[in-house]
Scaffold this active site. Structure first.
Site, PDB file in Angstrom:
ATOM      1  N   LYS A 127       0.770  -1.134  -0.147  1.00 44.60           N
ATOM      2  CA  LYS A 127      -0.142   0.047   0.235  1.00 44.60           C
ATOM      3  C   LYS A 127       0.735   1.513   0.396  1.00 44.60           C
ATOM      4  O   LYS A 127       1.929   0.821   0.856  1.00 44.60           O
ATOM      5  CB  LYS A 127      -0.510   0.217   1.306  1.00 44.60           C
ATOM      6  CG  LYS A 127      -2.003  -1.135   0.902  1.00 44.60           C
ATOM      7  CD  LYS A 127      -2.786  -1.233  -0.036  1.00 44.60           C
ATOM      8  CE  LYS A 127      -4.302  -1.591  -0.048  1.00 44.60           C
ATOM      9  NZ  LYS A 127      -5.101  -1.647  -0.659  1.00 44.60           N
TER      10      LYS A 127
ATOM     11  N   ASP B 183      -8.401  -0.908  -9.829  1.00 44.15           N
ATOM     12  CA  ASP B 183      -8.911  -1.969  -9.360  1.00 44.15           C
ATOM     13  C   ASP B 183     -10.610  -1.142  -8.643  1.00 44.15           C
ATOM     14  O   ASP B 183     -11.734  -1.353  -9.780  1.00 44.15           O
ATOM     15  CB  ASP B 183      -8.358  -1.868  -7.631  1.00 44.15           C
ATOM     16  CG  ASP B 183      -9.759  -2.186  -6.584  1.00 44.15           C
ATOM     17  OD1 ASP B 183     -10.787  -3.233  -7.337  1.00 44.15           O
ATOM     18  OD2 ASP B 183      -9.153  -2.524  -5.835  1.00 44.15           O
TER      19      ASP B 183
ATOM     20  N   LYS C 239     -12.698  -8.300  -7.586  1.00 43.88           N
ATOM     21  CA  LYS C 239     -13.454  -8.772  -6.111  1.00 43.88           C
ATOM     22  C   LYS C 239     -14.850  -9.510  -6.241  1.00 43.88           C
ATOM     23  O   LYS C 239     -15.520  -8.268  -6.585  1.00 43.88           O
ATOM     24  CB  LYS C 239     -13.028  -7.460  -5.511  1.00 43.88           C
ATOM     25  CG  LYS C 239     -11.750  -6.927  -5.283  1.00 43.88           C
ATOM     26  CD  LYS C 239     -11.548  -5.528  -4.706  1.00 43.88           C
ATOM     27  CE  LYS C 239     -10.317  -5.343  -4.208  1.00 43.88           C
ATOM     28  NZ  LYS C 239     -10.112  -3.871  -3.364  1.00 43.88           N
TER      29      LYS C 239
END
Length: 345
Positions: free
Chosen positions: A121, A205, A229
Site C-alpha cells: 500500500k 481496481d 473482487k
C-alpha cells in the site's frame, strides 16, 4: 473489444431469500486487526448462513445502499446458489503490506510465510513519497526475487503518480494498482509513463468495481489489467462475465474479508479460464481473529480450495456490540429492499 456493460446484479424473487430468512441467519462480528488498514483497526462483517454454505456481507460503512446491494448479491450467491465448477484447486496468493513504517515490513511479511508476490500500500494520507519508497525498498530487500506490485487506492493526482511510479519502479514493479481515482487519469498516467520509457503496467481496481459501467476502463485503454473482487462486483458469476467482456488479464483480490469472504474470492480465481497473477486473497493474515478455526491462509505461497464454516464459538466471542449489530441489521433491511426492487428498464 469490450461489449456493453453487464447488468447490475438483480436477483429474481425466487433466488433472493426473504428478509426474515436473512435476518434469522445473520451474525455480526467485529474482528481486531493487526495493523491499521484502510484507516480501520476493527473489521466488521455480517455473516449469513444459507443452505449451501456461508456468505459474507461487509461493504465498508461509507458505501451507499445501491453499491452495497452488490455485496449482498454476492453473499446470497455464496449461501443459496453455490459457486461455479472450479478449473484449479490451488490458488497462488500475494502477501499484503499495509502503509506501515519500513522497519515493520519484516514483521508483516513474517505472517505470510513464503511468498512469491507482495502488494504494498502506498499514497497513504499523511505520509510522503519517501515513506512509500522506504517501504517498497524494505520489501525488495527482504524478498529480492518476489514480484512486487503497489496499490495507491486512487490516492495521487496524475503528476504525483507519474513522479512516484517513476521513482518506485526503480526496484522493479510488476504493476501499479489504481494510482489515480478516475479512468481518464489512469489513461494519462499510462500514456506519460510509456512516453518516459517507464515499462510499468497499470491495473484498475476502483475504476472497475466502483463504476456503474465496469467495462469502461477497458474501452478507454486506461489499464493493462483489471483487479476483480467478488463482493463489490455482485458475485462470482458476474465477476466472471466482466472479466470475459473486458478482454484484459485479471487479478483476483479481496475486500479485507474473513475466511468466508475469501472462500468466494477463491471460487472466482478457481473458475477463471486463465490466472496469470498471484491473487490478493491472503488478507486474513492481517486479522487478529477469524470466524473459523481453520482459516483460509496461505501455505507456501498458495491457498488450496476448500469450503469453510463459521464457528459458533467464534461468532459469539467476536460478536459486535449491540449498537453496531443494530446498525448492520438496519443496513441489511435497506439493502435487501434495493435488491428486491424491480429492475429499471
Amino acid at each position: 473489444m469490450p461489449a456493453d456493460a453487464p447488468s447490475q446484479p438483480q436477483l429474481k424473487d425466487a433466488a433472493l431469500p426473504s428478509l426474515d430468512r436473512l435476518l434469522a441467519s445473520a451474525h455480526v462480528v467485529s474482528l481486531p486487526m493487526r495493523v491499521k488498514f484502510r484507516g480501520i483497526t476493527q473489521r466488521e462483517a455480517l455473516l449469513l448462513e444459507g443452505p449451501l454454505g456461508w456468505g459474507e456481507f461487509c461493504p465498508f460503512p461509507e458505501y451507499g445502499d445501491a453499491e452495497a446491494s452488490r455485496w449482498l448479491a454476492a453473499a446470497v450467491e455464496a449461501g443459496w446458489q453455490g459457486f461455479p465448477e472450479p478449473l484449479r484447486s490451488v490458488i497462488p496468493v500475494n502477501a499484503t503490506v499495509p502503509a506501515v513504517s519500513a522497519d515493520r515490513v519484516p514483521e508483516v511479511l513474517a505472517r505470510f510465510g513464503r511468498v512469491d508476490a507482495v502488494k504494498i500500500k502506498v499514497a497513504e494520507r499523511g505520509q510522503t513519497l519517501d515513506d512509500d519508497a522506504a517501504r517498497v525498498a524494505a520489501v525488495r530487500s527482504a524478498l529480492p526475487q518476489a514480484a512486487i506490485r503497489v496499490d495507491a487506492n486512487g490516492g495521487w493526482d496524475v503528476p504525483t503518480a507519474v513522479e512516484a511510479l517513476t521513482r518506485l519502479s526503480a526496484v522493479g514493479l510488476e504493476y501499479a494498482e489504481q494510482p489515480v481515482p478516475d479512468i481518464d487519469g489512469l489513461a494519462e498516467v499510462r500514456r506519460q509513463l510509456r512516453a518516459a520509457g517507464v515499462p510499468l503496467l497499470i491495473a484498475a481496481d476502483e475504476s472497475v468495481r466502483k463504476e456503474d459501467d465496469p467495462l469502461r476502463v477497458a474501452r478507454a485503454g486506461a489499464a493493462d489489467l483489471i483487479v476483480v473482487k467478488v463482493a463489490p462486483l455482485g458475485g462470482v458469476r458476474r465477476a466472471l462475465d466482466i472479466v470475459a467482456q473486458a478482454g484484459l488479464p485479471a487479478v483476483v483480490s479481496s475486500a479485507l474479508d474473513t475466511s468466508v469472504g475469501i472462500r468466494a474470492g477463491l471460487a472466482l480465481a478457481a473458475a477463471l479460464p486463465e490466472l496469470p497473477y498471484a491473487c490478493g486473497l491472503g488478507t486474513v493474515s492481517l486479522l487478529v481473529a477469524d470466524v473459523t478455526r481453520d482459516s483460509l491462509v496461505a501455505d507456501d505461497g498458495a491457498i488450496r480450495l476448500r469450503d469453510v464454516r463459521a464457528d459458533a464459538g467464534l461468532l459469539e466471542e467476536f460478536a459486535a456490540p449491540g449498537d453496531r449489530r443494530d446498525w448492520w441489521l438496519d443496513r441489511l433491511r435497506r439493502v435487501h429492499a434495493v435488491l428486491a426492487a424491480p429492475a429499471q428498464v
